[in-house]
Design a protein around this motif. Sequence first.
Motif, PDB file in Angstrom:
ATOM      1  N   TRP B 105      -9.638  -8.434  -6.290  1.00  0.00           N
ATOM      2  CA  TRP B 105      -8.686  -7.356  -6.923  1.00  0.00           C
ATOM      3  C   TRP B 105      -8.543  -7.697  -8.349  1.00  0.00           C
ATOM      4  O   TRP B 105      -8.487  -8.793  -8.778  1.00  0.00           O
ATOM      5  CB  TRP B 105      -7.485  -7.537  -5.882  1.00  0.00           C
ATOM      6  N   ASP B 132      -9.878   1.238  -5.796  1.00  0.00           N
ATOM      7  CA  ASP B 132      -9.554   0.968  -4.667  1.00  0.00           C
ATOM      8  C   ASP B 132      -8.210   0.362  -4.680  1.00  0.00           C
ATOM      9  O   ASP B 132      -7.631  -0.372  -5.639  1.00  0.00           O
ATOM     10  CB  ASP B 132     -10.451  -0.013  -4.017  1.00  0.00           C
ATOM     11  N   TYR B 133      -7.291   0.416  -3.386  1.00  0.00           N
ATOM     12  CA  TYR B 133      -6.158  -0.119  -3.493  1.00  0.00           C
ATOM     13  C   TYR B 133      -5.828  -0.541  -1.904  1.00  0.00           C
ATOM     14  O   TYR B 133      -6.408  -0.298  -1.004  1.00  0.00           O
ATOM     15  CB  TYR B 133      -5.041   0.967  -4.196  1.00  0.00           C
ATOM     16  N   ALA B 134      -4.977  -1.577  -1.988  1.00  0.00           N
ATOM     17  CA  ALA B 134      -4.369  -2.058  -0.863  1.00  0.00           C
ATOM     18  C   ALA B 134      -2.891  -2.537  -1.034  1.00  0.00           C
ATOM     19  O   ALA B 134      -2.848  -2.994  -1.980  1.00  0.00           O
ATOM     20  CB  ALA B 134      -5.173  -3.259  -0.085  1.00  0.00           C
ATOM     21  N   TRP B 135      -2.052  -2.269   0.063  1.00  0.00           N
ATOM     22  CA  TRP B 135      -0.449  -2.849  -0.421  1.00  0.00           C
ATOM     23  C   TRP B 135       0.056  -2.681   0.897  1.00  0.00           C
ATOM     24  O   TRP B 135      -0.319  -2.429   2.066  1.00  0.00           O
ATOM     25  CB  TRP B 135      -0.050  -1.449  -1.187  1.00  0.00           C
ATOM     26  N   SER B 165       2.121  -0.216   5.434  1.00  0.00           N
ATOM     27  CA  SER B 165       0.988  -0.717   4.566  1.00  0.00           C
ATOM     28  C   SER B 165       0.173   0.367   4.332  1.00  0.00           C
ATOM     29  O   SER B 165       0.383   1.687   4.876  1.00  0.00           O
ATOM     30  CB  SER B 165       0.151  -1.791   5.275  1.00  0.00           C
ATOM     31  N   GLY B 166      -1.001   0.311   3.129  1.00  0.00           N
ATOM     32  CA  GLY B 166      -1.872   1.247   3.106  1.00  0.00           C
ATOM     33  C   GLY B 166      -3.100   0.586   2.553  1.00  0.00           C
ATOM     34  O   GLY B 166      -3.100  -0.345   1.550  1.00  0.00           O
ATOM     35  N   GLU B 167      -4.079   1.388   2.587  1.00  0.00           N
ATOM     36  CA  GLU B 167      -5.245   0.858   1.782  1.00  0.00           C
ATOM     37  C   GLU B 167      -6.317   2.226   1.650  1.00  0.00           C
ATOM     38  O   GLU B 167      -6.280   2.961   2.324  1.00  0.00           O
ATOM     39  CB  GLU B 167      -6.088  -0.099   2.384  1.00  0.00           C
ATOM     40  N   GLY B 168      -7.055   2.022   0.525  1.00  0.00           N
ATOM     41  CA  GLY B 168      -7.949   3.332   0.656  1.00  0.00           C
ATOM     42  C   GLY B 168      -8.690   3.188  -0.862  1.00  0.00           C
ATOM     43  O   GLY B 168      -8.438   2.386  -1.653  1.00  0.00           O
ATOM     44  N   SER B 169      -8.895   4.315  -1.427  1.00  0.00           N
ATOM     45  CA  SER B 169      -9.417   4.641  -2.675  1.00  0.00           C
ATOM     46  C   SER B 169      -9.442   6.093  -3.120  1.00  0.00           C
ATOM     47  O   SER B 169      -9.212   6.971  -2.283  1.00  0.00           O
ATOM     48  CB  SER B 169     -11.038   4.263  -2.817  1.00  0.00           C
ATOM     49  N   LEU B 194       0.959  -4.677  -4.329  1.00  0.00           N
ATOM     50  CA  LEU B 194       0.112  -3.655  -4.414  1.00  0.00           C
ATOM     51  C   LEU B 194      -1.203  -4.278  -5.004  1.00  0.00           C
ATOM     52  O   LEU B 194      -1.175  -5.042  -6.137  1.00  0.00           O
ATOM     53  CB  LEU B 194       0.620  -2.750  -5.352  1.00  0.00           C
ATOM     54  N   GLN B 195      -2.225  -4.242  -4.675  1.00  0.00           N
ATOM     55  CA  GLN B 195      -3.545  -4.702  -5.207  1.00  0.00           C
ATOM     56  C   GLN B 195      -4.370  -3.446  -5.652  1.00  0.00           C
ATOM     57  O   GLN B 195      -4.510  -2.665  -4.891  1.00  0.00           O
ATOM     58  CB  GLN B 195      -4.133  -5.552  -4.174  1.00  0.00           C
TER      59      GLN B 195
END
Lengths: 129, 207
Positions: B105, B132-135, B165-169, B194-195
């Motif tokens: 990240w 892209d993200y992930a949290w 939580s959540g992730e995606g782009s 949050l990354q």
Amino acid sequence: MNAYIVDAIIGLSVVYKALDNLGAYQRWFGFQPNTKAATLIFGFFHGTGLATKILDYDIASEGLLPNLLAFNVGVEIGQIMALAVILIVMGYWRKSSAFYRQAYTANVVMMSMGFILMGYQITGYFVAT
Amino acid sequence: MFNAEKPSLEDLPSSAHLLRSTVIAGVSAVAILVTVVLPAEYGVDPTRIGGVLGLTEMGEIKNQLAEEAEMDRQMEAANDDQSSLLNDIFGLFVGAAHAQEQEVWQDMLTFTLAPDASAEIKMEMTDGAIADYAWVAEGGRINFDLHAHGGGQSIDYDRGRGATSGEGSIEAAFDGDHGWFWRNRDSADVTVTLQLRGAYGEVVETY
């Protein structure tokens, strides 16, 4: 004008019309209020109710007049189409032998819905503002 | 019905009959209002019947969505007023926090929101850029709205409530600020980590 108050008055017009249909004004007060006058007065409030809904759309000031005219023409065409169908259905319903009994119940239900709309909007006025 | 032509008085329903019908209409209206309409519309549930039917939650969601839409609108208006200089300053603060980077990240942000507090985290992205993200949220559940605005345009990528939580782009649909509006509707402090990685410029955060 506050949209909740306008919508509450629209609810009141439903109650008014239900009692009118049931002959309550003739029975209770011995006279029939002028239907055309009532339609005009409540029509103003129904128009104001529509206007508050258009305001919610935030129509661009560019081409506002053509947009407003188009909206109103659309509303009228829609009403005429709906009324044409309703008139046909009502014509048949009137001829049925159970019409008076069923219409009485239908108007009491309609009056109840008018009360519900009024309560819904009056509560909204106090809760949401 | 009875108002088309003048009917004779004995054809009309009796006064008592009309009165009874009106009372029935009124009483049933109040019953339906209190048990169904008010819970479902406003989350107002004096009898607790709306809660049993699941309608009160519906009304509470409506109230929440209306509040959040109003908050978002106010925040956007406030953001538009703020100078880009102010955004640059926020960007510096975020830049300083970049130290704790992970292998994959580019950025990791951690913030804590008290109940009812909100935050806005935005990435400056150009049209077509992908990030892209992930949290994850710890301590409670959080509501979010992943959206973007810029150059008079706006778009909603994703939104959710009560998430942990959540992730995606996301692929930027236009030049502008792309990111999250967060709101803690839970009863305790929520910490969100949050990354981020991808093609974005500065990360801007406003509380």
